[in-house]
Every structure is written in structure tokens, then in C-alpha cells.
Design a protein around this motif. Structure first.
Motif, PDB file in Angstrom:
ATOM      1  N   GLU A   5       0.871  -1.069   0.142  1.00 47.94           N
ATOM      2  CA  GLU A   5      -0.245  -0.131   0.133  1.00 47.94           C
ATOM      3  C   GLU A   5       1.009   0.996  -0.075  1.00 47.94           C
ATOM      4  OE1 GLU A   5      -4.020   0.513   2.412  1.00 47.94           O
ATOM      5  OE2 GLU A   5      -2.461   1.764   3.611  1.00 47.94           O
ATOM      6  N   VAL A   6       0.515   2.163  -1.020  1.00 42.25           N
ATOM      7  CA  VAL A   6       1.366   3.282  -1.324  1.00 42.25           C
ATOM      8  C   VAL A   6       0.551   4.633  -0.864  1.00 42.25           C
ATOM      9  CG1 VAL A   6       2.813   4.948  -2.615  1.00 42.25           C
ATOM     10  CG2 VAL A   6       3.041   2.366  -2.807  1.00 42.25           C
ATOM     11  N   CYS A   7       0.779   5.500  -0.003  1.00 43.08           N
ATOM     12  CA  CYS A   7       0.312   6.508   0.319  1.00 43.08           C
ATOM     13  C   CYS A   7       0.381   7.664  -0.519  1.00 43.08           C
ATOM     14  CB  CYS A   7       0.544   6.898   1.961  1.00 43.08           C
ATOM     15  SG  CYS A   7      -0.537   8.289   2.350  1.00 43.08           S
ATOM     16  N   VAL A   8      -0.646   8.347  -1.238  1.00 44.90           N
ATOM     17  CA  VAL A   8      -0.343   9.368  -2.137  1.00 44.90           C
ATOM     18  C   VAL A   8      -1.285  10.463  -1.829  1.00 44.90           C
ATOM     19  CG1 VAL A   8       0.158   7.870  -4.006  1.00 44.90           C
ATOM     20  CG2 VAL A   8      -2.034   8.331  -3.778  1.00 44.90           C
ATOM     21  N   LEU A  25      -3.512   1.738  -2.962  1.00 48.12           N
ATOM     22  CA  LEU A  25      -3.340   3.278  -2.644  1.00 48.12           C
ATOM     23  C   LEU A  25      -4.124   3.640  -1.494  1.00 48.12           C
ATOM     24  CD1 LEU A  25      -3.415   4.975  -6.364  1.00 48.12           C
ATOM     25  CD2 LEU A  25      -1.638   3.881  -5.335  1.00 48.12           C
ATOM     26  N   GLU A  26      -3.686   4.359  -0.697  1.00 53.92           N
ATOM     27  CA  GLU A  26      -4.241   5.213   0.204  1.00 53.92           C
ATOM     28  C   GLU A  26      -4.170   6.630  -0.169  1.00 53.92           C
ATOM     29  OE1 GLU A  26      -2.664   7.101   3.934  1.00 53.92           O
ATOM     30  OE2 GLU A  26      -3.187   5.242   4.785  1.00 53.92           O
ATOM     31  N   GLY A  96     -12.251   1.399  -0.043  1.00 53.40           N
ATOM     32  CA  GLY A  96     -12.133   1.400   1.426  1.00 53.40           C
ATOM     33  C   GLY A  96     -11.936   2.590   2.024  1.00 53.40           C
ATOM     34  N   VAL A  97     -11.859   2.784   3.552  1.00 56.55           N
ATOM     35  CA  VAL A  97     -11.745   4.029   4.004  1.00 56.55           C
ATOM     36  C   VAL A  97     -10.519   3.918   5.060  1.00 56.55           C
ATOM     37  CG1 VAL A  97     -13.859   5.287   3.569  1.00 56.55           C
ATOM     38  CG2 VAL A  97     -13.678   3.729   5.282  1.00 56.55           C
ATOM     39  N   VAL A  98      -9.946   4.960   5.690  1.00 55.58           N
ATOM     40  CA  VAL A  98      -9.100   5.040   6.629  1.00 55.58           C
ATOM     41  C   VAL A  98      -9.266   5.983   7.535  1.00 55.58           C
ATOM     42  CG1 VAL A  98      -6.424   5.141   6.767  1.00 55.58           C
ATOM     43  CG2 VAL A  98      -7.291   4.236   4.772  1.00 55.58           C
ATOM     44  N   PHE A  99      -9.246   5.696   8.815  1.00 51.44           N
ATOM     45  CA  PHE A  99      -9.876   6.755  10.006  1.00 51.44           C
ATOM     46  C   PHE A  99      -8.940   6.033  11.353  1.00 51.44           C
ATOM     47  CE2 PHE A  99     -13.535   3.881   9.521  1.00 51.44           C
ATOM     48  CZ  PHE A  99     -13.695   3.652  10.865  1.00 51.44           C
TER      49      PHE A  99
END
Length: 233
Positions: A5-8, A25-26, A96-99
Motif C-alpha cells: 500500500e502506497v500513500c499518495v 493506494l491510500e 475502502g476508508v482509512v480513519f
């Protein structure tokens, strides 16, 4: 399947990640502030580039963070987070979501009621969930309880550096979390992951997911990708 997973937080960094081996991707804004919620326009632009690059199979997870700073949210901010998740559920560009939401009563801990509510909302609209490194703001002595809280809230994945400034420095804690999880939640190391330490992290923990921005470097992402998949064989 192994996941890189790469954060962009820019279109250029998203294109580099897609071309260099990212399997997820995040997507966020303001990565220099730890990441905040991306705009709909940015998400749409990434989706367009995925189509152009024949990378529509690479899922995008959107950061849900209405502001930078701490992870103690007001009622209004929490309502905004719920609206963001509901909106992403109707967006085919987001999988998806990230929190991450914390409580202080008086010790810092997972805000279980709000975390559970957001997880169930995400699931109801067909989205996967990652609990981000707000987890690492919790005291080392409480991480065992915090992980059990996330499991009880039906969180499928947590991004963590083991409470340290980097995943490599927090490696022993990450190992303990993986052992504790017993497959009930995925532990995804992140923070300072590079081609120089990713093999050690993988072999020491047995994790199947790795996270990082990798400085937006195509070469670095490719190196990490190659090591990740060599270790999977």
C-alpha cells in the motif's frame, strides 16, 4: 496475497505508485501533515489515471480525517466523517476508508463507540476499513487492550509502527501485536519502511501487508515491491 500500500497525496505520486508496483493506494491530502481527507476531484483524477494505465484493479482507500492535529473529534467533526464515508460508498472509485478516532477518559484509548459506528457504516455501504496510526498515539502499555478494542469494533486492519517513530524501531511491538492478533485483524506495518528494512520486518513478523509513501520514489517502491514478492515465494 501480499499487499504493498502506497500513500499518495498528489496525482504525480499516484501515477508513480501505480507504475512502480503498488497493489493498493491510500489517497489523502496534505501528507506532510499526516494526511487529511482528499477531495472528490482528486479521487476522480486518480481513477481516470488508473484507467489510462490499465490499473483499475488497484483499489483506492480514502483517508477520512477532517483536519490535521489530534484524533479527538467534536460531534460536528464526527458527523462530517460519517457523511464522507457514506459519500465514498456511492463512489465506484473508492474501495475502502482509512480513519482513527481516540478517546481520553482519562487515558488515551480507542473511541470504541465511534469506531464501531464508522466501521459498521463503511461495511453497510460496501467499503473496507483501515484504522490508521492514531493507534500509535496510545501508550505502549495499553496497546494490547487497544488491539482488542479494535477487534471488538470489527476493524479488519490496523496500520501501526508499534508505537515508535518507525516500524523498524517498533518491530518488537509489531511482532507482539501480530502474535496477539491470531488472524483476527491484519497488522500492517508502516512508518519509515524502506528497501533496507522491509525484509527484516517481513521475516520478523510474517505480515502480508506493508504501507509507506516511500518518498514518492519510483525506484524505492520498485525495490520494496520486489522484496515483498520475493519473500512471498
Amino acid at each position: 496475497m501480499q499487499q504493498l500500500e502506497v500513500c499518495v497525496d498528489s496525482l504525480d505520486s499516484a501515477i508513480i505508485a501505480l507504475q512502480s508496483g503498488a497493489t493498493r493506494l491510500e489517497v489523502c491530502s496534505n501528507l506532510h501533515l499526516g494526511g487529511t481527507s482528499p477531495t472528490k476531484e482528486f479521487i476522480a483524477a486518480i481513477h481516470h489515471q488508473k484507467a489510462q494505465l490499465n490499473k483499475l484493479h488497484v483499489p483506492c482507500y480514502a483517508m477520512v480525517r477532517p483536519r490535521d492535529g489530534d484524533f479527538f473529534y467534536t460531534n460536528d467533526e464526527f458527523e462530517l466523517m460519517k457523511r464522507e464515508i457514506a459519500s465514498h460508498g456511492s463512489n465506484t472509485a473508492i474501495e475502502g476508508v482509512v480513519f482513527g478516532i481516540l478517546a481520553s477518559n482519562p487515558l488515551v484509548s480507542v473511541d470504541c463507540s465511534r469506531t464501531r459506528a464508522l466501521c459498521h457504516l463503511a461495511r453497510d455501504v460496501g467499503l473496507d476499513v483501515t484504522y490508521h496510526r492514531a493507534f500509535d498515539d496510545i501508550s505502549h502499555t495499553r496497546l494490547v487492550d487497544a488491539l482488542e478494542d479494535l477487534i471488538a469494533c470489527d476493524v479488519p486492519r490496523v496500520l501501526t509502527s508499534g508505537g515508535a517513530s518507525s516500524a523498524h524501531q517498533g518491530l518488537s511491538v509489531v511482532q507482539d501485536l501480530v502474535h496477539q492478533s491470531r488472524g483476527r485483524i491484519s497488522i500492517m506495518p508502516g512508518g519509515g519502511v524502506s528497501h533496507q528494512n522491509v525484509q527484516t520486518i517481513l521475516r520478523s513478523t510474517g505480515v502480508r501487508e506493508i504501507h509507506g509513501s516511500f518518498g514518492g520514489s519510483s525506484t524505492e517502491i520498485q525495490r520494496v515491491y520486489q522484496i515483498l514478492h520475493a519473500e512471498a515465494k
